[in-house]
Write an enzyme that holds these catalytic residues in place. Structure first.
Site, short mmCIF file in Angstrom:
data_model
loop_
_atom_site.label_atom_id
_atom_site.label_comp_id
_atom_site.label_asym_id
_atom_site.label_seq_id
_atom_site.Cartn_x
_atom_site.Cartn_y
_atom_site.Cartn_z
CB THR A 28 6.81 -12.63 3.41
OG1 THR A 28 7.98 -13.25 2.88
CG2 THR A 28 6.79 -12.85 4.92
N GLY A 29 3.75 -13.33 4.30
CA GLY A 29 2.61 -12.75 5.02
C GLY A 29 1.45 -13.71 5.12
CB SER A 30 -1.67 -13.53 7.07
OG SER A 30 -2.08 -12.24 6.68
CB THR A 31 -2.46 -12.44 1.76
OG1 THR A 31 -2.94 -11.44 2.66
CG2 THR A 31 -3.47 -12.63 0.64
CG ASP A 81 4.76 -10.39 -1.37
OD1 ASP A 81 4.12 -10.83 -0.39
OD2 ASP A 81 5.85 -9.79 -1.24
N GLY A 82 1.62 -10.29 -1.11
CA GLY A 82 0.59 -9.41 -0.56
C GLY A 82 1.08 -7.97 -0.50
CE LYS A 94 5.60 -6.71 -0.95
NZ LYS A 94 4.85 -7.49 0.05
N GLY A 95 6.10 -4.57 3.73
CA GLY A 95 7.10 -4.69 4.78
C GLY A 95 6.51 -4.84 6.16
CD GLU A 103 7.75 -8.91 1.34
OE1 GLU A 103 7.05 -9.65 2.03
OE2 GLU A 103 7.66 -7.68 1.38
C1 5RP Z 1 5.55 -8.67 4.43
C2 5RP Z 1 4.64 -7.95 3.52
C3 5RP Z 1 3.26 -8.46 3.38
O1 5RP Z 1 2.99 -8.71 2.04
C4 5RP Z 1 2.31 -7.43 3.90
O2 5RP Z 1 2.67 -7.08 5.22
C5 5RP Z 1 0.85 -7.96 3.90
O3 5RP Z 1 0.75 -8.98 4.82
P1 5RP Z 1 -0.60 -9.75 5.09
O4 5RP Z 1 -0.88 -10.57 3.87
O5 5RP Z 1 -0.30 -10.57 6.31
O6 5RP Z 1 -1.68 -8.74 5.34
O7 5RP Z 1 4.99 -6.97 2.89
O8 5RP Z 1 6.78 -8.02 4.57
#
Ligand code: 5RP
Length: 223
Positions: A28-31, A81-82, A94-95, A103
């Site tokens: 989950t997340g923008s990446t 995942d990011g 994370k989170g 996750e």
């Molecule tokens: C979501 C996460 C994401 O992997 C973490 O917050 C990184 O997010 P982004 O890719 O938007 O920087 O743990 O719960």
């Protein structure tokens, strides 16, 4: 390169870890959103994904990728995942997107965790980013006191003036000021506190590989 471009770079690079014909675990997340967009280009070779959040599920489905329930699937070969922080051993915080519990579930079901991150996420020691902790709401104050006793300041995460409610119907505490010198011990310890659903330190489910987006391109870190 902008941070957004670095995220797109690693999202694309993660495709080489997707095994054609096998289910993929999706974070989950923008990446990860960049990864999902890239994954859509090979959707005919991916039978489905196990998703870690409602947001990722919606994005996957909108792009025509089948989403399966974790209980319908045995082992997953790879989880992408990011991270909010990753250290030189592959331990992560994370989170930041409030999806830490799902996750961690999908990561635990997967053989390899491939972390995708821009270089701002690489740290020598975890803890500058406040550690997200998903808690059952009635435990929030007591867990806050337990963190205070170890030097941490826990703040209830808010959204639109109300406590944020996770996909699991729980709350999030963001804990700053922690010294996490032993991520494995820290994760094991906090996970046992009554009312803690999940702590956002991923040490037992650490990354096997990190694809790090840098100004010089994608660096592959193996742990
Ligand atoms: C979501 C996460 C994401 O992997 C973490 O917050 C990184 O997010 P982004 O890719 O938007 O920087 O743990 O719960």
């Amino acid at each position: 390169m902008t941070q957004d471009e670095l995220k797109a770079l690693v999202g694309q690079a993660a495709l080489r870890y997707v095994v054609p014909g096998e289910i993929v675990g999706v974070g989950t997340g923008s990446t990860v959103n960049k990864f999902i967009d890239a994954l859509a280009t090979m959707k005919d070779r991916v039978p489905g994904a196990v998703s870690s959040s409602v947001a990722s599920t919606e994005r996957l489905r909108a792009l025509g990728i089948t989403v399966l329930d974790a209980n319908e699937v045995d082992a997953i070969s790879v989880y992408i995942d990011g991270a909010d922080e990753i250290d030189h051993r592959g331990f992560m915080i994370k989170g930041g997107g409030a999806a830490l519990t799902r996750e961690k579930i999908v990561a635990a079901q997967s053989r390899r965790f491939i972390c995708i991150a821009d270089e701002s996420k690489l740290v020598d020691k975890l803890g500058r980013f406040p550690v997200p902790v998903e808690v059952i709401p009635m435990a929030a104050r007591r867990v806050t006191r337990q963190f205070a006793a170890m030097g941490g300041a826990a703040v209830l995460r808010m959204k639109d003036g109300q406590p944020l409610v996770t996909d699991n119907g729980q709350h999030i505490l963001d804990v700053s000021g922690l010294q996490i010198s032993d991520p494995l011990a820290f994760e094991s310890d906090v996970n046992q506190w009554p009312g803690v659903v999940t702590v956002g330190v991923f040490a037992h489910q650490k990354a096997a590989v990190c694809l790090l987006g840098t100004a010089d391109g994608v660096k592959t870190l193996g742990f």
